[in-house]
Design a protein around this motif. Structure first.
Motif, PDB file in Angstrom:
ATOM      1  N   ASP A 164       0.857  -1.182   0.000  1.00  0.00           N
ATOM      2  CA  ASP A 164       0.000   0.000   0.000  1.00  0.00           C
ATOM      3  C   ASP A 164       0.897   1.237   0.000  1.00  0.00           C
ATOM      4  O   ASP A 164       1.826   1.346   0.782  1.00  0.00           O
ATOM      5  CB  ASP A 164      -0.898   0.003   1.247  1.00  0.00           C
ATOM      6  N   GLY A 165       0.653   2.177  -0.899  1.00  0.00           N
ATOM      7  CA  GLY A 165       1.490   3.358  -1.026  1.00  0.00           C
ATOM      8  C   GLY A 165       2.486   3.253  -2.158  1.00  0.00           C
ATOM      9  O   GLY A 165       3.049   4.264  -2.589  1.00  0.00           O
ATOM     10  N   ASP A 166       2.728   2.026  -2.660  1.00  0.00           N
ATOM     11  CA  ASP A 166       3.607   1.837  -3.810  1.00  0.00           C
ATOM     12  C   ASP A 166       2.899   2.285  -5.080  1.00  0.00           C
ATOM     13  O   ASP A 166       1.670   2.346  -5.157  1.00  0.00           O
ATOM     14  CB  ASP A 166       3.998   0.366  -3.961  1.00  0.00           C
ATOM     15  N   TYR A 189       0.019   2.297 -17.268  1.00  0.00           N
ATOM     16  CA  TYR A 189      -0.705   3.212 -16.381  1.00  0.00           C
ATOM     17  C   TYR A 189      -0.066   3.212 -14.989  1.00  0.00           C
ATOM     18  O   TYR A 189       0.042   2.144 -14.363  1.00  0.00           O
ATOM     19  CB  TYR A 189      -2.178   2.820 -16.283  1.00  0.00           C
ATOM     20  N   PRO A 190       0.367   4.383 -14.474  1.00  0.00           N
ATOM     21  CA  PRO A 190       0.945   4.429 -13.112  1.00  0.00           C
ATOM     22  C   PRO A 190      -0.162   4.594 -12.070  1.00  0.00           C
ATOM     23  O   PRO A 190      -0.876   5.596 -12.070  1.00  0.00           O
ATOM     24  CB  PRO A 190       1.841   5.672 -13.173  1.00  0.00           C
ATOM     25  N   LEU A 191      -0.303   3.613 -11.213  1.00  0.00           N
ATOM     26  CA  LEU A 191      -1.365   3.640 -10.206  1.00  0.00           C
ATOM     27  C   LEU A 191      -0.756   3.533  -8.814  1.00  0.00           C
ATOM     28  O   LEU A 191      -0.013   2.584  -8.522  1.00  0.00           O
ATOM     29  CB  LEU A 191      -2.333   2.469 -10.434  1.00  0.00           C
ATOM     30  N   VAL A 192      -1.051   4.510  -7.954  1.00  0.00           N
ATOM     31  CA  VAL A 192      -0.574   4.470  -6.573  1.00  0.00           C
ATOM     32  C   VAL A 192      -1.599   3.716  -5.739  1.00  0.00           C
ATOM     33  O   VAL A 192      -2.765   4.121  -5.643  1.00  0.00           O
ATOM     34  CB  VAL A 192      -0.372   5.892  -6.009  1.00  0.00           C
ATOM     35  N   LEU A 193      -1.187   2.602  -5.159  1.00  0.00           N
ATOM     36  CA  LEU A 193      -2.095   1.785  -4.360  1.00  0.00           C
ATOM     37  C   LEU A 193      -2.478   2.523  -3.077  1.00  0.00           C
ATOM     38  O   LEU A 193      -1.610   3.031  -2.367  1.00  0.00           O
ATOM     39  CB  LEU A 193      -1.432   0.448  -4.030  1.00  0.00           C
ATOM     40  N   GLY A 194      -3.782   2.575  -2.844  1.00  0.00           N
ATOM     41  CA  GLY A 194      -4.260   3.296  -1.670  1.00  0.00           C
ATOM     42  C   GLY A 194      -4.700   4.717  -1.985  1.00  0.00           C
ATOM     43  O   GLY A 194      -5.163   5.441  -1.100  1.00  0.00           O
ATOM     44  N   PHE A 202     -10.642  -2.152  -6.460  1.00  0.00           N
ATOM     45  CA  PHE A 202      -9.674  -2.428  -7.540  1.00  0.00           C
ATOM     46  C   PHE A 202      -8.251  -2.461  -6.993  1.00  0.00           C
ATOM     47  O   PHE A 202      -7.511  -3.439  -7.191  1.00  0.00           O
ATOM     48  CB  PHE A 202      -9.803  -1.348  -8.624  1.00  0.00           C
ATOM     49  N   GLU A 203      -7.858  -1.416  -6.305  1.00  0.00           N
ATOM     50  CA  GLU A 203      -6.466  -1.287  -5.863  1.00  0.00           C
ATOM     51  C   GLU A 203      -6.092  -2.340  -4.830  1.00  0.00           C
ATOM     52  O   GLU A 203      -4.964  -2.863  -4.823  1.00  0.00           O
ATOM     53  CB  GLU A 203      -6.232   0.124  -5.323  1.00  0.00           C
ATOM     54  N   GLU A 204      -7.048  -2.665  -3.951  1.00  0.00           N
ATOM     55  CA  GLU A 204      -6.758  -3.640  -2.895  1.00  0.00           C
ATOM     56  C   GLU A 204      -6.337  -4.996  -3.472  1.00  0.00           C
ATOM     57  O   GLU A 204      -5.515  -5.714  -2.886  1.00  0.00           O
ATOM     58  CB  GLU A 204      -7.983  -3.825  -1.995  1.00  0.00           C
ATOM     59  N   GLN A 205      -6.910  -5.372  -4.625  1.00  0.00           N
ATOM     60  CA  GLN A 205      -6.620  -6.684  -5.210  1.00  0.00           C
ATOM     61  C   GLN A 205      -5.241  -6.743  -5.871  1.00  0.00           C
ATOM     62  O   GLN A 205      -4.787  -7.818  -6.271  1.00  0.00           O
ATOM     63  CB  GLN A 205      -7.712  -7.048  -6.228  1.00  0.00           C
TER      64      GLN A 205
END
Length: 443
Positions: A164-166, A189-194, A202-205
């Motif tokens: 989380d946070g990466d 696509y750059p996605l920051v988890l959390g 979506f991000e949690e998975q």
């Protein structure tokens, strides 16, 4: 016209106002005569219509206007002579309900007067002003927070799991019922988890995923989703994780300062110190102001208009009820009965409000046009792109103007009283100042 007092009980007042029929008739005739000067009636020259005919045609319509003006004049005359200031709009009603033209007009006026606020020796107030030095540690902490908020992302060691946070770099393709949908695919696509920038769930998975892995994400679009064709639908996203990056705080140097519009690191530190000084001063003023209000509440006592206290208590109870029931947006709920605590708080607010208003009036404390303009500009910043509409709304709305003016007026009166009070400075740490502010919120 005759005004007779019928009630004098504490702050409650009642008066019987009698307007003689002859006086009312004279006012009607005067208004008709004034109108006759410019009135053109068929068969007569302009301004020459017979007064009797004018009265027959327009007397009844003018009568109501004349009656209201006469009663208003009587009320203004009474308040000018007595010096009374009504706490709320006076209740005025005719007492001779079977009134007919030619009768005297009898009106009852009832109200609660604002109390006479006693003179107060503000020098008796002993207050503390908390003073907090700006320590280097506080500046360093602020710089660290800035650096962390300006983080760059660097690839983790090969095989590392995303946390989380990466930031993960992904390709993804979304489908509903096996069919790909428009806008549901992207590459690199750059996605920051959390960050909660994607659909809930979506991000949690993707937490725990590694670079090179393919992950199937199952989610449901919210029922209120902006695209009607997807709202409430189950969706599947085929994701390929191409990179996993960890956040790396920016270096605390001149380059960081330039990102925030400063020339170098020293200039950024100076700006931070100025901001901290403002924050500390604002927090200390909150504490001193509460001390002042508590002191005034103990020092000053006078009768309060029951109607003002009742209105304030109802508002307090209503506001607290909505805070406890945030899901209820409207006001079509059952009546909220104020508690004894609500009533006690209402008495304090009304007493202090009347006291500050009296001090401000007696000492000719006013809010200037420049101060109002500054307040309007500060408020307008909350409505980017709609500043003009905001200014027009304020200019046309007396209630909105008063909402802006009231806190400025109160602060100026508070400053005036603080100049007269016995105020001593007390040096405290940042943590002690914070605890003092938190204690206010708990009361």
């Amino acid at each position: 016209m005759q005004v007779t007092e019928t009630l004098n009980d504490g702050l409650k007042r009642a008066y019987q106002i009698t307007v003689p029929a002859a006086e009312l008739d004279a006012k009607v005739n005067a208004k008709l005569e004034e109108a006759r000067k410019d009135f053109q009636m068929k068969g007569f020259r302009k301004g020459k219509a017979p007064a009797a005919l004018m009265k027959k045609m327009f007397g009844k319509s003018v009568l109501g206007e004349a009656m209201q003006e006469t009663i208003d004049d009587a009320m203004r005359g009474h308040f000018d002579e007595s010096g009374d200031r009504p706490a709320m709009q006076p209740d005025v009603k005719m007492t001779n309900e079977n009134w007919e033209e030619g009768d005297d007009v009898e009106v009852e006026m009832t109200y609660e007067k604002l109390p006479d606020v006693p003179e107060t020796d503000f020098a008796k107030l002993k207050l503390e002003k908390l003073v907090t030095k700006i320590e280097d540690e506080a500046v360093d902490e602020a710089l660290t927070n800035l650096a962390e908020s300006t983080s760059n992302f660097e690839s983790r060691r090969k095989g590392s799991k995303a946390k989380d946070g990466d930031q993960i770099v992904i390709d993804f393709v979304g489908s509903v019922d096996g069919e790909e949908f428009e806008g549901g695919a992207a590459e690199d696509y750059p996605l920051v988890l959390g960050s909660n920038s994607f659909i809930p769930g979506f991000e949690e998975q993707l937490v725990g995923a590694k670079a090179g892995e393919e992950v199937t994400v199952n989610v449901s679009f919210p029922a209120e989703y902006q695209a009607p064709n997807l709202a409430g639908k189950d969706a599947v996203f085929a994701c390929t994780v191409k990179d996993v990056k960890e956040p790396k705080p920016a270096e605390i140097d001149d380059e960081l300062a330039k990102k925030y519009g400063m020339e170098d690191l020293e200039a950024l530190k100076t700006q931070i110190k100025e901001r901290l000084a403002d924050e500390y001063a604002g927090a200390a003023r909150m504490v001193t102001k509460r001390q002042l209000m508590d002191g005034l509440d103990e020092l000053v006592s006078f009768d309060l208009p029951p109607s003002l206290v009742e209105t304030e208590a109802n508002q307090i109870a209503h506001q607290l009820w909505h805070e406890e029931n945030p899901d209820v947006q409207g006001h079509d709920h059952d009546n909220i009965e104020p508690t004894e605590e609500n009533k006690k708080l209402a008495e304090r607010r009304v007493r202090l409000g009347l006291l500050l208003a009296d001090v401000g009036t007696k000492n000719e404390i006013t809010v200037s046009d420049a101060e109002m303009q500054q307040a309007m500009m500060q408020q307008a910043r909350q409505y980017p792109g709609q500043e003009r509409q905001f200014f027009e709304f304020i200019q046309k709305n007396a209630g909105a103007q008063q909402q802006l003016r009231a806190p400025i007026f109160e602060d100026k009166v508070v400053d005036y009283i603080l100049e007269l009070a016995d105020v001593t400075e007390k040096e405290v740490t940042k943590d002690e100042l914070q605890k003092a502010v938190e204690a206010l919120e708990e009361e």
